[in-house]
Each structure stands twice: as structure tokens, then as C-alpha cells.
Design an enzyme around this catalytic site. Sequence first.
Site, mmCIF file in Angstrom:
data_model
loop_
_atom_site.group_PDB
_atom_site.id
_atom_site.type_symbol
_atom_site.label_atom_id
_atom_site.label_comp_id
_atom_site.label_asym_id
_atom_site.label_seq_id
_atom_site.Cartn_x
_atom_site.Cartn_y
_atom_site.Cartn_z
ATOM 1 N N GLN A 104 54.411 87.896 126.231
ATOM 2 C CA GLN A 104 55.598 87.857 125.443
ATOM 3 C C GLN A 104 55.725 89.746 125.231
ATOM 4 O OE1 GLN A 104 57.661 87.005 122.391
ATOM 5 N NE2 GLN A 104 59.326 85.575 123.972
ATOM 6 N N TYR A 176 66.437 91.604 118.565
ATOM 7 C CA TYR A 176 64.741 93.151 118.550
ATOM 8 C C TYR A 176 65.633 94.065 119.695
ATOM 9 C CZ TYR A 176 62.252 89.703 116.162
ATOM 10 O OH TYR A 176 61.762 88.263 115.076
ATOM 11 N N ARG A 228 63.433 86.985 128.379
ATOM 12 C CA ARG A 228 64.581 85.570 127.374
ATOM 13 C C ARG A 228 65.590 85.896 126.263
ATOM 14 N NH1 ARG A 228 61.907 82.561 121.911
ATOM 15 N NH2 ARG A 228 62.733 80.269 122.526
ATOM 16 N N GLY A 320 58.480 74.292 120.534
ATOM 17 C CA GLY A 320 57.366 75.021 119.852
ATOM 18 C C GLY A 320 57.425 74.276 118.867
ATOM 19 N N ARG A 321 58.224 74.252 117.339
ATOM 20 C CA ARG A 321 57.026 73.350 116.267
ATOM 21 C C ARG A 321 56.949 72.383 117.191
ATOM 22 N NH1 ARG A 321 62.796 73.912 113.035
ATOM 23 N NH2 ARG A 321 63.821 74.238 114.985
#
Length: 374
Positions: A104, A176, A228, A320-321
Site C-alpha cells: 500500500q 491522507y 482504496r 483487519g483486527r
Amino acid sequence: MNSKFEPLFETLTFKNGIQLKNRIVMAPMTNWSSNPDGTVTEAEVNYYARRSSGVGLVITACTYVTANGKGFHGEFGGDRDELIPSLQKLATAIKEQGAKAILQIFHGGRQVPPELVPDGDIVSASNIPAEGNGKPVPRELSDQEVNSIIRDFGETTRRAIEAGFDGVEIHGANGYLIQQFFSPHSNRRNDRWGGNLEKRLTFPIAVVNEVKRVVAENAKGPFIVGYRFSPEEAETPGITMADTLVLIDELAKKDLDYLHVSLQDFWSTPRRGVDDTRSRIEIIQERVGNKVPVIGVGSIYTPDEALKAFQTGVALIALGREMIIDPDWVQKVQEGKENEITTEINKDNQEQLVIPDPLWQAITHTPGWFPGIQ
């Protein structure tokens, strides 16, 4: 395996011919565990390797494409050629376990901590700080600097190819720099990079075009390019669901291999911009899912939750988690042992879970982030 979960284990072949062995993806997650010089640590390599044998695709934490884009302490870099061996170490560790490896790539923009970037020079689309007390005022990038950063995304893509990654994910989410150019909150420019919605698309599409150009010139075989995005912003003005539908319509024309929605909750619904009570991901899937594979994500822990999410029609489900909590999630489902899956973090299991110290500290000291941490 319980037959109802078989759809999660169908292969997926991208348009470029690369095949994934199943529909489960390890989502990109910051781990704060790299060396100060931007190289990956052994602890980080081991953390990824531990989670790469079951899933079809691993998307790494973001890597910065230029020195003034470094967004986190302990983030690994992709901004210079001497980091290629470091990147190669990570790509190899993931691929040796049987998953495809995606790097990424990102620039933090106005979100970077000033102590991490040269001369504390924080840059963005415009000189508008993020909302919140004490947020620094960024410097507006010049036209020349914008073009330079676009080239930097291309150069980091070249390094990913040389390091042996199977693809890159352009990080246009989570506030971002790429999102900052698309957002009416952070982009108040009146040149070709900003103004109306169409002009705010210029930078994200230019990054995509440059990455695709570099892949065409440098990749010796098929190479995945994904993107993304975050569907909405809370700020006013900010990105609305209607804006995002325009963005993904444009991205769907770019022959990308996938679009990856960034959400905390897979089933979250739009706050504004469309008159629709369905989840954002269902709206996105209906809009572009027949043109480009969509990755859905957001607080999915059990196989039943993953299956329900997959039944919306999305091509892939990212965990993810849950991949941190139980690195053997995929194998347990495959072996019919889904009742043995762990869905809460065990505070005594850091070593067994192969979690680097900085990430472990963040998990155990952030109540409510992970199930099991109060």
C-alpha cells in the site's frame, strides 16, 4: 469445511490473470514497528508471515512515497532505492506463505506528525488544517510539487515491482493526501488541481495514470493495481456519498484490479448525498461491482459475518483486527473448526500471536479498539 462457507473459498482471477486462492484478504493496518530509517524489522516480517498462509491476499501497512509523506512513527518507507531490499524481505515473507503480496502506497499530507518530515514542512492541497484543536496549518503544494509527488507514486510502484510484490494499493482513503485533493474541505484551490468536483478528481486520477504507466513499462508479468477510498467525510464541506459515486465511476474506467472501501463498519449507511437506506458498500457494489471487483471491510469477526457480507455481491472480504486476533482464522474455517475461532484479543498471547511490541502496546492501551480490551 461446513459447506455453507464454500463461497468464501472460491478462487478469484483478476482481469490481468493473477488468481487468488480464496476471497479473504488481510486488510492494511498500521503497526508502528519499522526501524527509524524506514526499513522493516524482523518482528514486522514475522508478524506478516504469521498471517499470510491462509488468506488469498495480504495488503501491507502503508509505505510513504516521499520523505515529507511519512505519516506514522515506525512506518516503513518506499521513497528511495536503497529500501528495495527491505521491501523485498517483506514481499518474500508474505509470498512464501502462499498469499499474494500488495504494497500500500501513500502520502500523509496534512496528517503527518511534523517531527517525522524534513524541516517539519507539512504539505497539502491547500493551507487548511484538519479539524480539531492544535492541528498544524499545512503549506499549499505548488503545481511543480504536485507533479513531483505524482511521479513519486510511480517511483515507489517501480520499487514494489523490483522488490517482488504482486501489486500495489493506492491509498486514497482515511484523510491522507490523495483524499485531501478530492475533498472540498482540504482542497480550496482554483487551479487545475481544484475548484469544482471534476477538478478535485484530477490528482487522484493522475496518480492512478502514473502508477499504471510505470507498471506497463516495468512489470515483466501481470501486476495488481488497486485503489482504496473512504466513501464520506464528517466535515462540512466534505466528501459526500454523491461525490464518491462520481469518483468510483471514474476509477471504474481505469482498468484497475479492485476498489477497496475503507470503513469501520461494513454495514454503515450514508450520512448525506444519496437518498438510500442501504449500506454504503451495497450502494458501491451496485454502482461499479460489475466493472471492477470490490473489497468490503469493517468489523467482521466471525465466518457467519463474513458470509453475510460476501452475500452482498462484493468480490472479496478484508479482515483487519480479526487477523491480528486470530491469524489462523482461514485455516479454522477450512478445517471445519470455526467454533475454535477467537474473536477477542487475549492479553497473555502476544508471543503466540507474533505481534510486534509497538503494535501490542497500541492494542492493549486503546480501550474499545479491539474486542477484549476495555
